[in-house]
Write an enzyme that holds these catalytic residues in place. Sequence first.
Site, short mmCIF file in Angstrom:
data_model
loop_
_atom_site.label_atom_id
_atom_site.label_comp_id
_atom_site.label_asym_id
_atom_site.label_seq_id
_atom_site.Cartn_x
_atom_site.Cartn_y
_atom_site.Cartn_z
N LYS A 97 0.80 -1.23 0.00
CA LYS A 97 0.00 0.00 0.00
C LYS A 97 0.83 1.28 0.00
O LYS A 97 0.35 2.32 -0.46
CB LYS A 97 -0.95 -0.01 1.19
CG LYS A 97 -1.98 -1.14 1.08
CD LYS A 97 -3.31 -0.73 1.60
CE LYS A 97 -4.36 -1.76 1.25
NZ LYS A 97 -4.18 -3.02 2.03
N GLU A 119 -9.74 6.03 3.96
CA GLU A 119 -10.43 4.93 4.62
C GLU A 119 -9.43 3.81 4.82
O GLU A 119 -8.41 3.76 4.14
CB GLU A 119 -11.58 4.44 3.74
CG GLU A 119 -11.16 3.49 2.60
CD GLU A 119 -10.21 4.09 1.57
OE1 GLU A 119 -10.18 5.33 1.42
OE2 GLU A 119 -9.47 3.31 0.92
N SER A 386 1.63 -9.72 -0.84
CA SER A 386 1.28 -8.31 -0.70
C SER A 386 1.65 -7.71 0.65
O SER A 386 1.86 -6.50 0.75
CB SER A 386 -0.23 -8.13 -0.95
OG SER A 386 -0.97 -9.01 -0.13
C1 LIG Z 1 -5.14 -4.08 1.84
C2 LIG Z 1 -4.43 -5.33 1.58
C3 LIG Z 1 -4.84 -6.20 0.56
C4 LIG Z 1 -6.08 -5.98 -0.26
O1 LIG Z 1 -6.10 -4.82 -1.02
P1 LIG Z 1 -5.91 -4.83 -2.59
O2 LIG Z 1 -6.25 -3.45 -3.00
O3 LIG Z 1 -6.83 -5.86 -3.15
O4 LIG Z 1 -4.50 -5.16 -2.85
C5 LIG Z 1 -4.09 -7.31 0.30
N1 LIG Z 1 -2.99 -7.60 1.03
C6 LIG Z 1 -2.58 -6.81 2.04
C7 LIG Z 1 -1.36 -7.18 2.80
C8 LIG Z 1 -3.27 -5.64 2.34
O5 LIG Z 1 -2.85 -4.87 3.34
#
Ligand SMILES: *Cc1c(COP(=O)(O)O)cnc(C)c1O
Length: 405
Positions: A97, A119, A386
């Site tokens: 993010k 948000e 992610s």
């Molecule tokens: C917020 C988040 C997601 C989901 O958000 P996307 O916009 O679909 O990427 C996935 N993995 C992690 C670690 C997150 O913090």
Amino acid sequence: MASVILPSVPSESRPGRFGIYGGRYVPETLMAALVELEHEYDVAKADAAFQTELAGLLKDFAGRPTPLYFCKRLTEQLGGAKIYLKREDLLHTGAHKINNALGQGLLAKRMGKKRIIAETGAGQHGVATATVCALLGMECVIYMGDVDMARQELNVLRMRLLGAEVRGVSSGSKTLKDAISEAMRDWVTNVRTTYYLLGSALGAHPYPTMVRDFHRCISREMKEQIIEKEGRLPTAVIACVGGGSNAIGAFYEFIPNREVRLIGVEAGGCGTELGQHAVRFGGGAPGVLQGTFSYVLQDENGQIAMTHSVSAGLDYASIGPEHAALHDSGRAEYVSQDDAAALDAVVKLSRTEGILPALESAHAVAEALRIAPSMPARDILVVNLSGRGDKDMGILARELNIQGA
Ligand SMILES: *Cc1c(COP(=O)(O)O)cnc(C)c1O
């Protein structure tokens, strides 16, 4: 309310549309702000000074490029396709993010805004935004559902330590959808002074395009790194899909390479009935939610359905409009993994590779665990990891019955 009315104008070529999806469905008071944002972003995108400043922060502040790591032990144990992880979990603040928060934060500064609102679901976007606001010296207000505040308390504390104001949202399901509604309400009221830093590839145009652009670095690096390590492109790229930002970032540069399978993994939650999951492509229907036209989990009256996932970040009733188009065209495949499979994947990756994934990312890992064993050994899977799992320790301790002191 989601509406199931299709846009009446063929819209393939209009900006902000992905096939029939996307667009800009907002109150009149926000139209001018979105048009201004679109313009400012177009100018910034073409400005070498903006791109240089962003690239510098991504490198020295966030920690890009992130490694592409080969899971040797996991691959050996599964006995099929080679598994690589794109290590977005190693970025500053613990998830992908920060890529988007830095990009939009610099844009807000350039636009002369002094106040940023956002948000957050899992809290990761709130933390990334609070971090960028501290870095750039801006006022920061974060909206977060009460349920998410309780299950992601550590992130609430981090945001407050970073100087942000965290406002709990007690309406609706008290999760991400309600936090977005509150943030939009704030934006309508304070639109002249305030920048809305949206956290996923969602919302009205230009957000889905802009957020995707800020995460494109993921697939750009992946492509270079896998060619350097393997001399060829992967068989498949796998990513979890909440709003869809990490997935679109991981997919984007591979879209023209049709031999590369793109696999998005939604949250299967705890059952297949409406309310027990967040599988928008399995039970959802086209509709409008929070500014954009995409797949939405809704009942027969168009009321937004409740969703459930063990991971707060995947717990949302709609999905980014570009994924809706990739789904309908068949270019990307979407599957789901449930809570139990994600928890198993956390344990497996932790004990086999010494990497503790976020519960969201664990859904993508679970899909790799499922398909790798039946694939030939020359095939390559790249999983976009992610985020890291530290934020989930409370849930993990409870769900996995891990004892503390
Ligand atoms: C917020 C988040 C997601 C989901 O958000 P996307 O916009 O679909 O990427 C996935 N993995 C992690 C670690 C997150 O913090």
